[in-house]
Design an enzyme around this catalytic site. Structure first.
Site, PDB file in Angstrom:
ATOM      1  N   HIS A 109     -34.860 -82.226 -11.969  1.00 15.12           N
ATOM      2  CA  HIS A 109     -34.238 -82.810 -10.967  1.00 15.12           C
ATOM      3  C   HIS A 109     -34.093 -84.084 -11.334  1.00 15.12           C
ATOM      4  O   HIS A 109     -35.154 -84.798 -12.404  1.00 15.12           O
ATOM      5  CB  HIS A 109     -35.799 -82.563  -9.846  1.00 15.12           C
ATOM      6  CG  HIS A 109     -35.482 -82.880  -8.841  1.00 15.12           C
ATOM      7  ND1 HIS A 109     -35.333 -84.652  -8.263  1.00 15.12           N
ATOM      8  CD2 HIS A 109     -35.132 -82.210  -7.635  1.00 15.12           C
ATOM      9  CE1 HIS A 109     -35.114 -84.896  -6.988  1.00 15.12           C
ATOM     10  NE2 HIS A 109     -35.114 -82.720  -6.236  1.00 15.12           N
ATOM     11  N   ASP A 130     -35.936 -74.784  -5.579  1.00 18.54           N
ATOM     12  CA  ASP A 130     -35.314 -74.053  -5.855  1.00 18.54           C
ATOM     13  C   ASP A 130     -35.063 -72.384  -6.514  1.00 18.54           C
ATOM     14  O   ASP A 130     -34.791 -71.482  -6.199  1.00 18.54           O
ATOM     15  CB  ASP A 130     -33.302 -74.382  -6.131  1.00 18.54           C
ATOM     16  CG  ASP A 130     -32.682 -75.383  -4.987  1.00 18.54           C
ATOM     17  OD1 ASP A 130     -33.072 -75.112  -4.167  1.00 18.54           O
ATOM     18  OD2 ASP A 130     -32.374 -76.306  -5.056  1.00 18.54           O
TER      19      ASP A 130
HETATM   20  N1  CMC Z   1     -31.207 -76.342 -17.347  1.00 18.42           N
HETATM   21  C1  CMC Z   1     -31.379 -77.296 -19.734  1.00 18.42           C
HETATM   22  N2  CMC Z   1     -30.878 -78.175 -19.262  1.00 18.42           N
HETATM   23  C2  CMC Z   1     -31.045 -78.935 -18.779  1.00 18.42           C
HETATM   24  C3  CMC Z   1     -31.444 -79.207 -17.094  1.00 18.42           C
HETATM   25  C4  CMC Z   1     -31.363 -77.135 -17.016  1.00 18.42           C
HETATM   26  N3  CMC Z   1     -31.553 -76.620 -15.257  1.00 18.42           N
HETATM   27  N4  CMC Z   1     -31.377 -80.101 -16.210  1.00 18.42           N
HETATM   28  C5  CMC Z   1     -31.097 -81.241 -17.382  1.00 18.42           C
HETATM   29  N5  CMC Z   1     -30.901 -80.619 -18.029  1.00 18.42           N
HETATM   30  C6  CMC Z   1     -30.548 -81.592 -19.266  1.00 18.42           C
HETATM   31  C7  CMC Z   1     -29.496 -81.897 -19.158  1.00 18.42           C
HETATM   32  O1  CMC Z   1     -28.244 -81.383 -20.221  1.00 18.42           O
HETATM   33  C8  CMC Z   1     -30.056 -83.030 -19.963  1.00 18.42           C
HETATM   34  O2  CMC Z   1     -29.665 -83.853 -21.508  1.00 18.42           O
HETATM   35  P1  CMC Z   1     -29.415 -84.454 -22.599  1.00 18.42           P
HETATM   36  O3  CMC Z   1     -30.491 -85.380 -22.459  1.00 18.42           O
HETATM   37  O4  CMC Z   1     -29.793 -83.463 -24.094  1.00 18.42           O
HETATM   38  O5  CMC Z   1     -28.311 -84.404 -22.401  1.00 18.42           O
HETATM   39  C9  CMC Z   1     -31.198 -83.393 -19.368  1.00 18.42           C
HETATM   40  O6  CMC Z   1     -31.364 -82.845 -19.120  1.00 18.42           O
HETATM   41  C10 CMC Z   1     -31.073 -84.465 -17.952  1.00 18.42           C
HETATM   42  O7  CMC Z   1     -30.465 -84.231 -17.454  1.00 18.42           O
HETATM   43  P2  CMC Z   1     -28.871 -84.888 -16.700  1.00 18.42           P
HETATM   44  O8  CMC Z   1     -28.143 -83.722 -15.905  1.00 18.42           O
HETATM   45  O9  CMC Z   1     -28.715 -85.931 -16.805  1.00 18.42           O
HETATM   46  O10 CMC Z   1     -30.936 -85.057 -15.454  1.00 18.42           O
HETATM   47  P3  CMC Z   1     -29.813 -85.421 -13.592  1.00 18.42           P
HETATM   48  O11 CMC Z   1     -31.102 -85.512 -12.792  1.00 18.42           O
HETATM   49  O12 CMC Z   1     -27.958 -85.496 -13.575  1.00 18.42           O
HETATM   50  O13 CMC Z   1     -29.000 -83.807 -13.198  1.00 18.42           O
HETATM   51  C11 CMC Z   1     -30.097 -81.737 -12.031  1.00 18.42           C
HETATM   52  C12 CMC Z   1     -29.812 -83.333 -12.050  1.00 18.42           C
HETATM   53  C13 CMC Z   1     -30.911 -81.510 -10.647  1.00 18.42           C
HETATM   54  C14 CMC Z   1     -28.180 -81.763 -11.112  1.00 18.42           C
HETATM   55  C15 CMC Z   1     -30.024 -81.090 -13.292  1.00 18.42           C
HETATM   56  O14 CMC Z   1     -31.849 -81.346 -13.761  1.00 18.42           O
HETATM   57  C16 CMC Z   1     -29.533 -79.487 -13.231  1.00 18.42           C
HETATM   58  O15 CMC Z   1     -28.086 -79.148 -13.251  1.00 18.42           O
HETATM   59  N6  CMC Z   1     -30.550 -78.721 -12.559  1.00 18.42           N
HETATM   60  C17 CMC Z   1     -30.336 -77.156 -12.197  1.00 18.42           C
HETATM   61  C18 CMC Z   1     -29.468 -77.028 -10.816  1.00 18.42           C
HETATM   62  C19 CMC Z   1     -30.391 -76.889 -10.163  1.00 18.42           C
HETATM   63  O16 CMC Z   1     -31.502 -76.781 -10.137  1.00 18.42           O
HETATM   64  N7  CMC Z   1     -30.309 -78.235  -9.150  1.00 18.42           N
HETATM   65  C20 CMC Z   1     -31.114 -78.117  -7.458  1.00 18.42           C
HETATM   66  C21 CMC Z   1     -31.978 -79.496  -7.886  1.00 18.42           C
HETATM   67  S1  CMC Z   1     -33.472 -79.986  -6.673  1.00 18.42           S
HETATM   68  C22 CMC Z   1     -33.045 -79.176  -4.637  1.00 18.42           C
HETATM   69  C23 CMC Z   1     -31.478 -80.086  -5.084  1.00 18.42           C
HETATM   70  O17 CMC Z   1     -31.647 -80.495  -4.401  1.00 18.42           O
HETATM   71  O18 CMC Z   1     -31.083 -79.674  -3.915  1.00 18.42           O
END
Ligand code: CMC
Length: 430
Positions: free
Chosen positions: A303, A360
């Site tokens: 998140h 989720d």
């Molecule tokens: N699985 C594997 N690696 C992950 C995940 C995951 N679910 N989420 C983040 N990472 C890694 C990402 O690859 C990155 O690694 P590195 O620093 O080595 O490059 C690091 O963690 C930081 O991730 P980010 O994508 O820069 O973080 P963000 O704040 O931009 O993204 C997020 C947040 C929710 C989009 C992301 O965690 C994600 O894609 N999660 C899976 C999708 C998900 O469950 N979404 C629902 C979010 S909560 C409810 C909502 O908003 O609807």
């Protein structure tokens, strides 16, 4: 109010600072460009406060979520989504009379205009329900526009939207399975009425189990607001041009649809199904999610704000346990989800990046227990989030000096050059 000193090119500038009611510190850069010629660069806006808001408080490090100051956990005992909706929109808990009046407005407004009911016939049977819901919320603007410019009618406007979105969702579902539309039943409460419209048939009334009704109330409450997330920001951006409430919320539905936001609940279910059908083991899935050369992510994990267990996920997990115990059922997908969580929470990749289950991760399993089909999961999220969008739209609308949202960019394209006629153009070399 304090000041921060910024030194650029050897020159120092004083910028005002201020602190929110829970200690969030901010530097006011609204005059930065005017004073220094510089703008800020913050892709994804992770360090940018777009507004001041008194609706929802999150402490992502501590795993805290509060609506208008009330901890989310306190809504679990006697869940009433409509009471929470009123709290979010109007800023305090309603009195009994206020809640009764609002509920009455919801009841009165549950049916759609018959012309709107016919609109559903125009969608292909296999249309994605989020597309239908967004289109139909926009369509509502055609029928209720006379309320848009009268602030004294805001409660009525909000009630119409909250009530009708439920009918729209149920009809989108009925259209997708080719079954007759069922009119709302004024004797039923919000969640029970939704289940009735989705699952009753003209000759067969769906009997709502009170525990299932409570579970749905709780899921909606847990989705009701989450401060400046992607869809809420979309609502605020559209609303900032003074677009009406319905148009702004239709944009929110579109933003919510994406797999990184509300669409993640569908992706979680597909991930669990894939593992269940033997395509992958939980261990192998975790390895894939960590592999930077694969696009796979552990859906329902991570998140932008929570760097701790999302309190909503904790409550949904507990609700799953309760509902399955009550129904005396097991869901193999719940076992797989528990296993994935167990593996991830002791894996250094997830620990170092502070990736925990989000809302989720368990919501889909609960939706399944309630009987909601997977393609309707994100629609359920939209129904739940609607009061939050309305509250945020209203807060912005009521702000005396609210500005249209219009960010800047750092241009990285071609510098000036001349137009070239066709006959002088060369194909780009491969
Ligand atoms: N699985 C594997 N690696 C992950 C995940 C995951 N679910 N989420 C983040 N990472 C890694 C990402 O690859 C990155 O690694 P590195 O620093 O080595 O490059 C690091 O963690 C930081 O991730 P980010 O994508 O820069 O973080 P963000 O704040 O931009 O993204 C997020 C947040 C929710 C989009 C992301 O965690 C994600 O894609 N999660 C899976 C999708 C998900 O469950 N979404 C629902 C979010 S909560 C409810 C909502 O908003 O609807």
């Amino acid at each position: 109010m304090g000041t921060a000193t910024l030194i650029i090119d050897g020159k120092s500038y004083e910028l005002p600072t201020f602190v929110g009611s829970e200690g969030e510190r901010a530097i006011d850069i609204s005059k930065l460009r005017e004073k220094t010629g510089y703008i800020t660069y913050d892709p994804g806006l992770g360090n940018t406060g777009m507004c001041k808001s008194a609706i929802t408080y999150i402490d992502g490090d501590a795993g805290i979520l509060r609506y208008r100051g009330i901890p989310i956990e306190q809504f679990a005992e006697h869940p009433n989504f409509i009471e929470v909706a009123w709290l979010l929109i109007f800023g305090r808990l309603p009195t009994k009379d206020e809640l009764a009046r609002f509920s009455e407005r919801l009841t009165q407004n549950a049916p759609l205009h018959e012309a709107m009911r016919h609109h559903f016939e125009g969608f292909p049977v296999n249309a994605p329900p989020m597309a239908v819901v967004s289109a139909m919320i926009s369509t509502l603007s055609c029928f209720h526009y006379h309320l848009f410019n009268d602030d004294s009618q805001f409660e009525e406007l909000a009630a119409r939207l909250i009530s009708k979105v439920r009918t729209i969702a149920a009809y989108a579902y009925k259209r997708s399975i080719g079954r007759p539309y069922i009119y709302p039943d004024p004797r039923l409460r919000y969640c029970a009425n939704l289940l009735h419209m989705m699952f009753s048939m003209p000759y067969d009334q769906y009997i709502v189990d009170p525990d299932i009704e409570d579970a749905l109330n709780l899921v909606f409450i847990l989705h009701a607001d989450h401060e400046q997330n992607c869809s809420t920001t979309a609502v605020r951006v559209v609303g900032s041009s003074r677009a009406n409430l319905f148009a702004s919320c239709a944009a929110g539905v579109c933003a919510l649809w994406g797999p990184l936001h509300g669409g993640a609940n569908v992706e979680v279910m597909e991930m669990l199904e894939k593992i269940h059908q033997g395509g992958l083991t939980p261990e192998k899935y975790i390895e894939l999610a960590k592999d930077k050369s694969s696009p796979v992510r552990l859906m329902g994990f991570g998140h932008r704000v929570y760097k701790n267990y999302d309190p909503r996920a904790k409550m949904l997990k507990a609700a799953c346990d309760r509902v399955f115990a009550k129904l005396k059922r097991r869901d193999p997908l719940l076992d797989i989800a528990r296993k994935l969580e167990e593996l991830a929470l002791k894996d250094s990749y997830f620990i170092e990046r502070k990736l925990y289950p989000n809302v989720d991760f368990y919501s889909g399993i609960l939706f399944r227990a309630i009987g909601i089909p997977t393609e309707m999961f994100t629609v359920m999220f939209a129904i739940g989030r609607l009061p939050g969008w309305i509250a945020q739209w209203k807060e912005q609308h009521d702000e005396a000096n609210a500005k249209i949202v219009r960010p800047r960019q750092i241009y990285t394209g071609e510098t000036q050059h001349d137009y070239v006629p066709f006959e002088q153009r060369r194909a780009p070399s491969a």
